[in-house]
Scaffold this active site. Structure first.
Site, PDB file in Angstrom:
ATOM      1  N   GLY A  13      97.092  35.908 -44.634  1.00 15.43           N
ATOM      2  CA  GLY A  13      98.308  35.651 -45.378  1.00 15.43           C
ATOM      3  C   GLY A  13      98.625  36.745 -46.401  1.00 15.43           C
ATOM      4  N   MET A  87      97.733  38.175 -34.754  1.00 16.50           N
ATOM      5  CA  MET A  87      96.849  38.668 -33.883  1.00 16.50           C
ATOM      6  C   MET A  87      97.041  38.346 -32.475  1.00 16.50           C
ATOM      7  SD  MET A  87      95.958  40.694 -36.266  1.00 16.50           S
ATOM      8  CE  MET A  87      94.519  41.615 -35.728  1.00 16.50           C
ATOM      9  N   LEU A  90     102.442  39.154 -27.804  1.00 15.38           N
ATOM     10  CA  LEU A  90     103.607  38.430 -27.584  1.00 15.38           C
ATOM     11  C   LEU A  90     104.014  38.744 -26.121  1.00 15.38           C
ATOM     12  CD1 LEU A  90     105.350  39.372 -30.666  1.00 15.38           C
ATOM     13  CD2 LEU A  90     104.704  37.097 -30.063  1.00 15.38           C
ATOM     14  N   HIS A 106     101.124  47.443 -39.315  1.00 15.76           N
ATOM     15  CA  HIS A 106      99.917  47.635 -38.567  1.00 15.76           C
ATOM     16  C   HIS A 106      99.144  48.691 -39.317  1.00 15.76           C
ATOM     17  CE1 HIS A 106      97.069  48.342 -35.360  1.00 15.76           C
ATOM     18  NE2 HIS A 106      97.266  49.667 -35.491  1.00 15.76           N
ATOM     19  N   SER A 133     101.718  51.428 -41.243  1.00 13.73           N
ATOM     20  CA  SER A 133     102.837  51.657 -40.732  1.00 13.73           C
ATOM     21  C   SER A 133     103.890  50.312 -40.296  1.00 13.73           C
ATOM     22  CB  SER A 133     102.787  52.385 -39.162  1.00 13.73           C
ATOM     23  OG  SER A 133     102.176  53.434 -39.135  1.00 13.73           O
TER      24      SER A 133
HETATM   25  C1  GAR Z   1      96.717  43.451 -42.200  1.00 17.51           C
HETATM   26  O1  GAR Z   1      96.084  44.299 -42.552  1.00 17.51           O
HETATM   27  C2  GAR Z   1      97.871  43.733 -41.009  1.00 17.51           C
HETATM   28  O2  GAR Z   1      98.169  45.240 -41.104  1.00 17.51           O
HETATM   29  C3  GAR Z   1      96.812  43.612 -39.779  1.00 17.51           C
HETATM   30  O3  GAR Z   1      96.187  42.424 -40.084  1.00 17.51           O
HETATM   31  C4  GAR Z   1      95.886  42.425 -41.382  1.00 17.51           C
HETATM   32  C5  GAR Z   1      96.612  41.065 -41.804  1.00 17.51           C
HETATM   33  O4  GAR Z   1      96.190  40.695 -43.231  1.00 17.51           O
HETATM   34  N1  GAR Z   1      97.677  43.460 -38.496  1.00 17.51           N
HETATM   35  C6  GAR Z   1      97.307  44.096 -37.209  1.00 17.51           C
HETATM   36  O5  GAR Z   1      96.289  44.649 -37.186  1.00 17.51           O
HETATM   37  C7  GAR Z   1      98.310  43.920 -36.394  1.00 17.51           C
HETATM   38  N2  GAR Z   1      98.039  44.693 -35.295  1.00 17.51           N
HETATM   39  P1  GAR Z   1      97.069  39.500 -44.260  1.00 17.51           P
HETATM   40  O6  GAR Z   1      96.874  38.355 -43.269  1.00 17.51           O
HETATM   41  O7  GAR Z   1      96.327  39.385 -45.185  1.00 17.51           O
HETATM   42  O8  GAR Z   1      98.519  39.784 -44.186  1.00 17.51           O
END
Ligand code: GAR
Length: 186
Positions: A13, A87, A90, A106, A133
């Site tokens: 989060g 993760m 959808l 991402h 991105s």
């Molecule tokens: C982030 O690095 C986000 O970009 C990635 O998961 C992490 C979540 O961190 N998302 C993906 O890989 C989606 N394909 P967070 O829970 O600390 O925000």
């Protein structure tokens, strides 16, 4: 009027925290929903006084689970959705129901490295730059139109973890700005 935004997450989060802290006048986070009942991001939402919904996806068909989430979003009059470390792929129906109103962040310079292990793959490929991105969510995985990007150098001594940390700093700067700009256009 601020746009009513829901954030969907599965883990830590930190992007949610950045979206909250940015205190944008363009949007208000009215709901945080998760497919992981003990996702640490839910505690961040609680601490900020934001409503949460968490339900394990196990045992439910993809479309059934997404319908549960969708019902929560509709009940809160949500106008736009921000995926922040959500993760879970959808269902087409959910994506179509929120077409043009759902963003994702991402950790790669899309269209490079869709999916997982983005930082390891960028290092492995010998890339000189990595990044993150923000894109509009379509039915293809990490595939919709990119609306904002930030890049960072890859150092010769980088590991996937050190690179991830450098990219994450940029994620936290990029996402609140991109979300605010986007919802102003809705
Ligand atoms: C982030 O690095 C986000 O970009 C990635 O998961 C992490 C979540 O961190 N998302 C993906 O890989 C989606 N394909 P967070 O829970 O600390 O925000």
């Amino acid at each position: 009027m601020k746009t009513r935004v829901a954030v969907l997450l599965s883990g830590r989060g930190s992007n949610l925290e950045a979206l909250i802290e940015a205190g944008q006048d363009a949007y208000e986070i009215v709901l945080v929903a998760s497919n992981v009942e003990d996702a640490p991001g839910l505690a961040i939402a609680h601490a900020a006084g934001i409503a949460t919904f968490a339900h394990a996806h196990q045992g439910l068909k993809r479309a059934e689970f997404d319908a549960l989430i969708d019902a929560q979003l509709r009940a809160q009059d949500v106008e736009a959705v921000a995926l922040a470390g959500y993760m879970r792929i959808l269902s087409e129906g959910f994506v179509e129901g929120w077409a043009g109103r759902m963003l994702n962040i991402h950790p790669s310079l899309l269209p490079l490295y869709k999916g997982l292990d983005t930082h390891a793959r960028a290092i492995e490929a010998g890339d000189h730059f990595a990044g993150c991105s923000v894109h509009i969510v379509t039915t293809g995985l990490d595939d919709g139109p990119v609306i904002a990007q930030a890049r960072v150098p890859i150092m010769p001594w980088d590991t996937p973890d050190t690179l991830a940390a450098r990219v994450l700093i940029e994620e936290h700067r990029l996402y609140p700005r991109a979300l605010a700009e986007y919802v102003r256009m809705l």
